[in-house]
Design a protein around this motif. Sequence first.
Motif, PDB file in Angstrom:
ATOM      1  N   GLU A   1      29.520  33.296  63.021  1.00 15.71           N
ATOM      2  CA  GLU A   1      28.848  33.064  64.745  1.00 15.71           C
ATOM      3  C   GLU A   1      27.341  33.061  64.598  1.00 15.71           C
ATOM      4  N   ARG A   2      27.439  32.699  65.790  1.00 11.05           N
ATOM      5  CA  ARG A   2      25.955  32.409  66.009  1.00 11.05           C
ATOM      6  C   ARG A   2      25.283  33.018  67.287  1.00 11.05           C
ATOM      7  N   ALA A   3      23.847  32.928  66.905  1.00 13.53           N
ATOM      8  CA  ALA A   3      23.035  33.859  67.175  1.00 13.53           C
ATOM      9  C   ALA A   3      22.740  33.888  68.835  1.00 13.53           C
ATOM     10  N   LEU A   4      22.813  35.043  69.702  1.00 10.18           N
ATOM     11  CA  LEU A   4      22.615  34.750  71.393  1.00 10.18           C
ATOM     12  C   LEU A   4      21.068  35.546  71.122  1.00 10.18           C
ATOM     13  N   THR A   5      20.282  34.587  72.068  1.00 10.52           N
ATOM     14  CA  THR A   5      18.906  34.627  72.873  1.00 10.52           C
ATOM     15  C   THR A   5      18.941  34.651  74.451  1.00 10.52           C
ATOM     16  N   ALA A   6      18.226  35.157  75.616  1.00 11.75           N
ATOM     17  CA  ALA A   6      18.178  35.266  76.751  1.00 11.75           C
ATOM     18  C   ALA A   6      16.635  35.055  76.632  1.00 11.75           C
ATOM     19  N   ASP A   7      16.956  34.675  78.362  1.00 14.04           N
ATOM     20  CA  ASP A   7      15.316  34.159  79.194  1.00 14.04           C
ATOM     21  C   ASP A   7      14.365  35.706  79.356  1.00 14.04           C
ATOM     22  N   VAL A   8      15.610  36.881  80.109  1.00 14.06           N
ATOM     23  CA  VAL A   8      15.532  37.616  80.322  1.00 14.06           C
ATOM     24  C   VAL A   8      16.236  39.142  79.725  1.00 14.06           C
ATOM     25  N   ALA A   9      15.937  40.487  79.703  1.00 13.79           N
ATOM     26  CA  ALA A   9      16.496  41.323  79.445  1.00 13.79           C
ATOM     27  C   ALA A   9      16.059  42.216  80.153  1.00 13.79           C
ATOM     28  N   LEU A  10      17.171  42.778  80.595  1.00 19.21           N
ATOM     29  CA  LEU A  10      17.276  44.229  81.777  1.00 19.21           C
ATOM     30  C   LEU A  10      17.417  45.527  81.279  1.00 19.21           C
ATOM     31  N   ILE A  11      16.124  46.799  80.644  1.00 14.60           N
ATOM     32  CA  ILE A  11      16.536  47.535  79.670  1.00 14.60           C
ATOM     33  C   ILE A  11      15.648  48.309  80.966  1.00 14.60           C
ATOM     34  N   LYS A  12      17.366  49.827  80.270  1.00 13.35           N
ATOM     35  CA  LYS A  12      16.473  51.848  80.448  1.00 13.35           C
ATOM     36  C   LYS A  12      15.711  51.686  79.782  1.00 13.35           C
ATOM     37  N   ALA A  13      15.115  52.995  79.697  1.00 12.61           N
ATOM     38  CA  ALA A  13      14.596  54.109  78.414  1.00 12.61           C
ATOM     39  C   ALA A  13      14.526  54.590  79.337  1.00 12.61           C
ATOM     40  N   ARG A  14      14.217  55.976  78.230  1.00 11.56           N
ATOM     41  CA  ARG A  14      13.856  57.223  78.694  1.00 11.56           C
ATOM     42  C   ARG A  14      11.943  57.045  79.413  1.00 11.56           C
ATOM     43  N   ALA A  15      11.456  56.908  78.382  1.00 15.43           N
ATOM     44  CA  ALA A  15       9.800  56.886  78.431  1.00 15.43           C
ATOM     45  C   ALA A  15       9.397  55.046  77.644  1.00 15.43           C
ATOM     46  N   ALA A  16       8.121  55.001  78.177  1.00 16.19           N
ATOM     47  CA  ALA A  16       7.416  53.513  78.108  1.00 16.19           C
ATOM     48  C   ALA A  16       6.353  54.452  77.683  1.00 16.19           C
ATOM     49  N   ASP A  17       5.163  53.453  77.512  1.00 11.77           N
ATOM     50  CA  ASP A  17       3.707  53.903  77.314  1.00 11.77           C
ATOM     51  C   ASP A  17       3.236  52.008  77.755  1.00 11.77           C
ATOM     52  N   TRP A  18       1.886  51.902  78.254  1.00 10.29           N
ATOM     53  CA  TRP A  18       2.036  51.000  78.540  1.00 10.29           C
ATOM     54  C   TRP A  18       1.828  49.946  77.419  1.00 10.29           C
TER      55      TRP A  18
ATOM     56  N   ALA B   1      12.387  52.830  83.934  1.00  8.41           N
ATOM     57  CA  ALA B   1      11.368  53.873  82.537  1.00  8.41           C
ATOM     58  C   ALA B   1      11.154  55.075  83.621  1.00  8.41           C
ATOM     59  N   THR B   2      11.982  55.989  83.596  1.00 12.02           N
ATOM     60  CA  THR B   2      11.187  56.885  84.282  1.00 12.02           C
ATOM     61  C   THR B   2      10.022  57.823  84.511  1.00 12.02           C
ATOM     62  N   ALA B   3      10.092  58.024  83.557  1.00 19.61           N
ATOM     63  CA  ALA B   3       8.397  58.282  82.310  1.00 19.61           C
ATOM     64  C   ALA B   3       7.468  57.343  81.950  1.00 19.61           C
ATOM     65  N   VAL B   4       6.314  56.730  82.866  1.00 20.94           N
ATOM     66  CA  VAL B   4       5.412  55.577  82.163  1.00 20.94           C
ATOM     67  C   VAL B   4       3.958  56.456  81.407  1.00 20.94           C
ATOM     68  N   ASP B   5       3.962  56.439  80.293  1.00 23.46           N
ATOM     69  CA  ASP B   5       2.592  57.242  80.105  1.00 23.46           C
ATOM     70  C   ASP B   5       1.909  56.318  79.424  1.00 23.46           C
ATOM     71  N   ALA B   6       0.016  56.744  78.921  1.00 27.24           N
ATOM     72  CA  ALA B   6      -1.209  56.249  78.762  1.00 27.24           C
ATOM     73  C   ALA B   6       0.141  55.980  77.002  1.00 27.24           C
ATOM     74  N   PRO B   7      -0.936  55.276  75.709  1.00 28.60           N
ATOM     75  CA  PRO B   7      -1.049  54.862  74.670  1.00 28.60           C
ATOM     76  C   PRO B   7      -0.718  56.434  73.701  1.00 28.60           C
ATOM     77  N   GLY B   8      -0.407  56.405  73.222  1.00 25.13           N
ATOM     78  CA  GLY B   8      -0.783  57.381  72.424  1.00 25.13           C
ATOM     79  C   GLY B   8       0.253  59.094  72.751  1.00 25.13           C
ATOM     80  N   THR B   9       1.347  58.444  73.875  1.00 24.99           N
ATOM     81  CA  THR B   9       1.916  60.103  74.617  1.00 24.99           C
ATOM     82  C   THR B   9       2.998  60.084  73.602  1.00 24.99           C
TER      83      THR B   9
END
Lengths: 232, 231
Positions: free
Chosen positions: B147-164, B192-200
């Motif tokens: 089976e061959r690998a799959l790559t893409a130009d773009v991924a669209l992702i939903k997360a609960r929380a992210a930092d910068w 993401a609904t929560a996007v906070d500073a690194p360290g959070t």
Amino acid sequence: MSDLSASKVGKLKGWTRNQMAALAAADIADGSYVNLGIGIPELIAHHIPPDREIVLHTENGLLGMGPAPDPQAVDPDLINAGKKPVTTLPGASFFHHADSFAMIRGGHLDLCVLGALEVAANGGLANWSTGATDAVPAVGGAMDLVSGVKAVHILTSHCTKEGSPKLVERCTRPLTGKGVVNRVYTDLAIFDIGAAGFDLVCLAPGVDFSDVIERTAAPVNDIRPKDERTWT
Amino acid sequence: MIDKRVADLAYAVADIADRSTIMVGGFGEAGSPVELIHALIDQGAAELTVISNNTGSGDFGLAALIGARRVAKVVCSYPRSAGSTVFSDLYRAGLIELELVPQGTLAERIRAGGAGIAAFYTPTGVATALAEGKEQRVFDGQPYLLERALTADVALIKARAADWHGNLVYNKTARNFSPLMAAAASTTIVEATAVDAPGTLDPETVVTPGIFVDRVVQVADFAYEPVLAAQ
């Protein structure tokens, strides 16, 4: 062996779906990690003997799946492989899809219980596509489960709604996997896949060996000890 | 300074070109980046190849993108869902291409794509219709498919929380394919609904490290089928 059509054999009462699920649940060892397919196999979760701890896996990323929540407690981010709301039990864990299928393909799950369109006497399984030309094909995780999980049990009605046997010599529908099934629970009987056909483990109450022979399009061997053959 | 935040959904997807290959996270509704998909519909990119487990529910999100005829091809494991005939109608009419992939093979092809692995052998699908045209090889007496690998130009992702920095945590079974897709796409865009500073975010609990993420857009609240259906 027989492939008599529905018109020649009547419908037998046999086990209900819940009785089939209870029988399948009774065979799951304490401490097992188990994946239950969509449909009748889902009923097994309601029949786990209370003295056993079984960890249910759902391939969309959860070990330790619990029963459906109360309607007001539904979380759209907490679902099973059938996309129905579920809960977590103490000891549960979440993981991504590559880890989930590493559990499946890597042989870490002890058992999966799946539905079937056809089961072949050599353990072949067809359960992902009817093969109809106008159907939109959809496979999900079925092929991964049968290729990797240690044991594959099938929970299915013995015949189709039209009365055709689902237990056959060779699958005529598109295969999910070859030589993958270990045990089959139907509404009429329980079978192991044997060296020369379906080995009869036990019959449902009111069902005779001849009833099963008539409704099975493959060899059936009565391997029950002689003193159990009248037990129903 | 690393700050992957972008101002809004429209800006986040503005440069997605026609004929792009797009990975879309989610398993059914759980983890589906509905806001980003609708921003992509508004943006207008067409003739897309979509890699996602399903083909959308109802008439929103992925089903809406497909229904708007922006998708030429879908790579997925289960293109059926209760309450949506958008994909099946187009498929039966010969207006959309389907590459059907077993779910675990789909996950592993995406994982391999993100990990620099060109191809791998798997036992899944041996002796089935989905083995047609694939190299088969025996290891230790067992047959496997290449089976061959799959790559893409773009991924669209939903997360609960992210930092910068793009570090992500998910919510329950909404994680599913997203960590794999984040690594396998050239440009990974996260809502993401929560996007906070690194360290959070506790580094010990980060699921997707920020190196796999390019853009983070904060969204007010996730739209779910029951909410959308009521509108």
